[in-house]
Design a protein around this motif. Structure first.
Motif, PDB file in Angstrom:
ATOM      1  N   ARG A  39      12.800   9.805   5.200  1.00  0.00           N
ATOM      2  CA  ARG A  39      11.949   8.959   4.356  1.00  0.00           C
ATOM      3  C   ARG A  39      12.799   8.348   3.244  1.00  0.00           C
ATOM      4  N   ARG A  40      12.755   7.021   3.105  1.00  0.00           N
ATOM      5  CA  ARG A  40      13.543   6.363   2.067  1.00  0.00           C
ATOM      6  C   ARG A  40      12.831   6.420   0.728  1.00  0.00           C
ATOM      7  N   VAL A  41      13.623   6.685  -0.317  1.00  0.00           N
ATOM      8  CA  VAL A  41      13.121   6.640  -1.684  1.00  0.00           C
ATOM      9  C   VAL A  41      13.949   5.606  -2.433  1.00  0.00           C
ATOM     10  N   ARG A  42      13.264   4.643  -3.024  1.00  0.00           N
ATOM     11  CA  ARG A  42      13.962   3.579  -3.768  1.00  0.00           C
ATOM     12  C   ARG A  42      13.302   3.414  -5.121  1.00  0.00           C
ATOM     13  N   GLN A  43      14.116   3.459  -6.159  1.00  0.00           N
ATOM     14  CA  GLN A  43      13.587   3.354  -7.517  1.00  0.00           C
ATOM     15  C   GLN A  43      14.603   2.612  -8.385  1.00  0.00           C
ATOM     16  N   VAL A  44      14.089   1.761  -9.247  1.00  0.00           N
ATOM     17  CA  VAL A  44      14.939   1.032 -10.200  1.00  0.00           C
ATOM     18  C   VAL A  44      14.692   1.617 -11.585  1.00  0.00           C
ATOM     19  N   LEU A  45      15.764   2.103 -12.221  1.00  0.00           N
ATOM     20  CA  LEU A  45      15.696   2.667 -13.569  1.00  0.00           C
ATOM     21  C   LEU A  45      16.166   1.613 -14.564  1.00  0.00           C
ATOM     22  N   HIS A  65       9.545  16.639  -3.022  1.00  0.00           N
ATOM     23  CA  HIS A  65      10.981  16.516  -3.272  1.00  0.00           C
ATOM     24  C   HIS A  65      11.290  15.311  -4.157  1.00  0.00           C
ATOM     25  N   GLN A  66      10.560  14.251  -3.966  1.00  0.00           N
ATOM     26  CA  GLN A  66      10.766  13.074  -4.806  1.00  0.00           C
ATOM     27  C   GLN A  66      10.470  13.399  -6.267  1.00  0.00           C
ATOM     28  N   GLN A  67       9.399  14.138  -6.514  1.00  0.00           N
ATOM     29  CA  GLN A  67       9.062  14.521  -7.889  1.00  0.00           C
ATOM     30  C   GLN A  67      10.151  15.398  -8.502  1.00  0.00           C
ATOM     31  N   ARG A  68      10.669  16.345  -7.724  1.00  0.00           N
ATOM     32  CA  ARG A  68      11.699  17.237  -8.244  1.00  0.00           C
ATOM     33  C   ARG A  68      12.942  16.454  -8.646  1.00  0.00           C
ATOM     34  N   LYS A 127      23.008  13.954  -4.327  1.00  0.00           N
ATOM     35  CA  LYS A 127      23.779  14.321  -3.140  1.00  0.00           C
ATOM     36  C   LYS A 127      23.785  15.830  -2.901  1.00  0.00           C
ATOM     37  N   SER A 128      23.632  16.615  -3.944  1.00  0.00           N
ATOM     38  CA  SER A 128      23.653  18.072  -3.797  1.00  0.00           C
ATOM     39  C   SER A 128      22.329  18.633  -3.281  1.00  0.00           C
ATOM     40  N   ASP A 129      21.275  17.821  -3.236  1.00  0.00           N
ATOM     41  CA  ASP A 129      19.982  18.296  -2.730  1.00  0.00           C
ATOM     42  C   ASP A 129      20.066  18.471  -1.216  1.00  0.00           C
ATOM     43  N   GLU A 130      19.595  19.615  -0.714  1.00  0.00           N
ATOM     44  CA  GLU A 130      19.706  19.925   0.718  1.00  0.00           C
ATOM     45  C   GLU A 130      18.854  19.027   1.596  1.00  0.00           C
ATOM     46  N   LYS A 131      17.835  18.421   1.047  1.00  0.00           N
ATOM     47  CA  LYS A 131      16.950  17.561   1.835  1.00  0.00           C
ATOM     48  C   LYS A 131      17.401  16.103   1.841  1.00  0.00           C
ATOM     49  N   VAL A 132      18.446  15.786   1.103  1.00  0.00           N
ATOM     50  CA  VAL A 132      18.909  14.407   0.988  1.00  0.00           C
ATOM     51  C   VAL A 132      20.061  14.168   1.956  1.00  0.00           C
ATOM     52  N   ILE A 133      20.028  13.023   2.651  1.00  0.00           N
ATOM     53  CA  ILE A 133      21.151  12.618   3.496  1.00  0.00           C
ATOM     54  C   ILE A 133      22.200  11.998   2.587  1.00  0.00           C
ATOM     55  N   HIS A 138      17.702   8.783   1.163  1.00  0.00           N
ATOM     56  CA  HIS A 138      16.787   9.163   2.236  1.00  0.00           C
ATOM     57  C   HIS A 138      16.601  10.675   2.240  1.00  0.00           C
ATOM     58  N   LEU A 139      15.321  11.090   2.410  1.00  0.00           N
ATOM     59  CA  LEU A 139      14.968  12.504   2.452  1.00  0.00           C
ATOM     60  C   LEU A 139      14.693  12.927   3.890  1.00  0.00           C
ATOM     61  N   LYS A 140      15.187  14.097   4.284  1.00  0.00           N
ATOM     62  CA  LYS A 140      14.911  14.644   5.627  1.00  0.00           C
ATOM     63  C   LYS A 140      13.633  15.470   5.564  1.00  0.00           C
ATOM     64  N   VAL A 141      12.524  14.797   5.465  1.00  0.00           N
ATOM     65  CA  VAL A 141      11.207  15.442   5.449  1.00  0.00           C
ATOM     66  C   VAL A 141      10.327  14.722   6.463  1.00  0.00           C
TER      67      VAL A 141
END
Length: 374
Positions: A270-276, A340-343, A299-305, A328-331
Motif C-alpha cells: 500500500r502506497r503512502v504519500r504525504q507532503v510536509l 502503521h501509517q499513524q505510527r 526505512k527501519s520499519d519492518e513493514k516498509v519496503i 510503500h507498506l507491506k500490509v
C-alpha cells in the motif's frame, strides 16, 4: 371394509345403517365419514410424530460425534416437520385403501396424496442439498485456493433452484397433469419470457464470468466507476459491495463483467504519500537533517519496503517549503495500513519537535501604506 362394518348389526341401529349406506356425491356416506375420521386423526397425531422425531434427533449420536459430516448437518436441519407430515400422509393413503375408494374420486384422492407427499420429500431433498453444500464449504475452507470458496455458495444456490423447479414439475405430475404437454404448449409464452428475461440471462452469464475470470473475490476492496467498497457477496444476478460509509450497493453482474474493476485488495503493498510543509524560516541544514532522520526511521520499519522510501525537499509552495514523503507498506488490510501509517506519522511529529522544526499553514502578509496629507 363395508362387510366388516355392517355384518354385526348390533354396532349400528337400522336407521343409522341406512344413512351410512346411502350415497352422497358418488360415494357412500360411511366412506366420507371414515375419510373424515382418518384425516382428523392424522392432524391430531402429527404433533406427536413431530415430538418423537425431534427427540430422536436430539439424542442421535451422529450429530454429537460427527457434527461436520453430511448426516450431522442434515439431522440438524428442520427435517422432523416434513417427516412427520410424510407419516401422516402414509396413514391417509392406508385409510384410502381400507375404504376401497373407486371411480374418479379414488383417482383424485390418490393424485392429491401423491402431490402432498412429493412436496415434503422435495423439502427433505432441499435440506439434503443444503447439508451437502455445508460439507463442501468446510472442505474448501481448508484449501489454499479462494476460488472454490466463491464457487460453493454459487453452486449451492443453483442446486437449490434446480431442486425447487424440478420439484414443482414433479408435484404437477403427481396431481395428474401432463407436464411435457404443458411445457410444449408454453412455446410462445417461453419465447416472450426469454425476451423479457434477457437482462437476467446477461447477469447470470456475468456472474459466471466473474467466478471463472476472478477479477475480485469476497472480501476484496474494489473501485468500480464512482463506487468503492468491500465485496460482501457474489450472487446470481448481482454483486453486493459494502461501502466505507456502511451502505450496501447492489451492482448487476452484467455491468461488473464489462466495467473496469480496480481491485485494491490484491495490492502487494500500500502506497503512502504525504507532503510536509515547513515554514520558510527553516534553515537549509535543518531541512536536510530532518529529511535524513525521517528517511532513516521509515526505512527501519519492518513493514516498509526500503527501496520505495522517498523523503526529499521538492517544492517551494506559496506559504511553505514542501518535503515529499513517499513509501510503500507491506500490509493487506485497510485497518492494518492505517495503524502503521499513524505510527510513522506520529514518529515524524516527534522528530520535528525534537529538532524544533515547525510546520507551516497558509498565511498571508498584508502591507498597509499610510499616506499623510498636509
Amino acid at each position: 371394509m363395508e362387510k366388516f362394518l355392517f355384518e354385526e348389526s348390533q354396532w349400528f341401529t337400522p336407521e343409522l345403517t341406512e344413512v351410512l349406506k346411502s350415497t352422497t356425491f358418488v360415494m357412500p356416506n360411511w366412506k366420507w365419514a371414515f375419510l373424515a375420521l382418518a384425516i382428523t386423526v392424522g392432524i391430531l397425531i402429527r404433533p406427536v410424530f413431530h415430538l418423537i422425531l425431534k427427540e430422536l434427533k436430539k439424542h442421535n449420536p451422529i450429530t454429537k460425534k460427527y457434527p461436520r459430516t453430511f448426516w450431522g448437518y442434515f439431522l440438524r436441519t428442520d427435517t422432523d416437520r416434513p417427516l412427520a407430515w410424510i407419516l401422516v400422509i402414509l396413514l391417509w393413503f392406508a385409510a384410502g385403501d381400507a375404504a376401497e375408494l373407486t371411480g374418479k374420486f379414488a383417482s383424485y384422492y390418490e393424485h392429491f396424496m401423491r402431490g402432498l407427499i412429493a412436496i415434503f420429500i422435495i423439502r427433505l431433498v432441499y435440506y439434503a442439498v443444503d447439508a451437502a453444500c455445508s460439507v463442501l464449504a468446510d472442505y474448501t475452507s481448508k484449501t489454499p485456493s479462494t476460488f472454490d470458496d466463491q464457487l460453493v455458495p454459487f453452486a449451492s444456490k443453483a442446486l437449490k433452484i434446480f431442486v425447487v423447479v424440478m420439484g414443482f414439475l414433479i408435484v404437477l405430475q403427481s396431481f395428474g397433469l401432463n407436464v411435457m404437454s404443458l411445457l410444449a404448449g408454453l412455446g410462445l409464452g417461453g419465447l416472450a419470457l426469454a425476451l423479457a428475461a434477457q437482462d437476467t440471462a446477461a447477469n447470470l452469464f456475468g456472474s459466471i464470468t466473474i467466478l471463472f475470470d476472478r477479477p475480485f473475490q469476497v472480501g476484496d476492496w474494489v473501485k468500480i466507476k464512482d463506487m468503492e467498497g468491500t465485496v460482501e457477496e457474489i450472487g446470481f444476478r448481482s454483486t453486493r459491495v459494502r461501502t466505507f460509509y456502511n451502505s450496501l450497493i447492489t451492482i448487476p453482474n452484467a455491468m461488473m463483467a464489462k466495467e473496469t474493476v480496480d481491485n485494491m485488495g490484491v495490492r502487494p503493498a500500500r502506497r503512502v504519500r504525504q507532503v510536509l510543509g515547513l515554514v520558510y524560516e527553516t534553515a537549509p541544514e535543518t531541512i536536510e537533517n530532518f529529511c535524513d532522520r525521517v528517511r532513516y526511521y521509515i526505512k527501519s520499519d519492518e513493514k516498509v519496503i526500503a527501496d520505495t522510501v522517498t523523503v526529499h525537499f521538492n517544492n517551494y509552495n506559496a506559504s511553505s517549503l514542501d518535503v515529499l514523503v513517499n513509501f510503500h507498506l507491506k500490509v493487506y488490510t485497510g485497518p492494518e495500513e492505517l495503524q502503521h501509517q499513524q505510527r510513522i506519522f506520529i514518529e515524524i511529529l516527534k522528530i520535528a519537535a525534537d529538532m524544533n522544526v515547525s510546520f507551516a499553514y497558509p498565511t498571508q502578509t498584508v502591507y498597509n501604506q499610510v499616506t499623510t496629507v498636509r
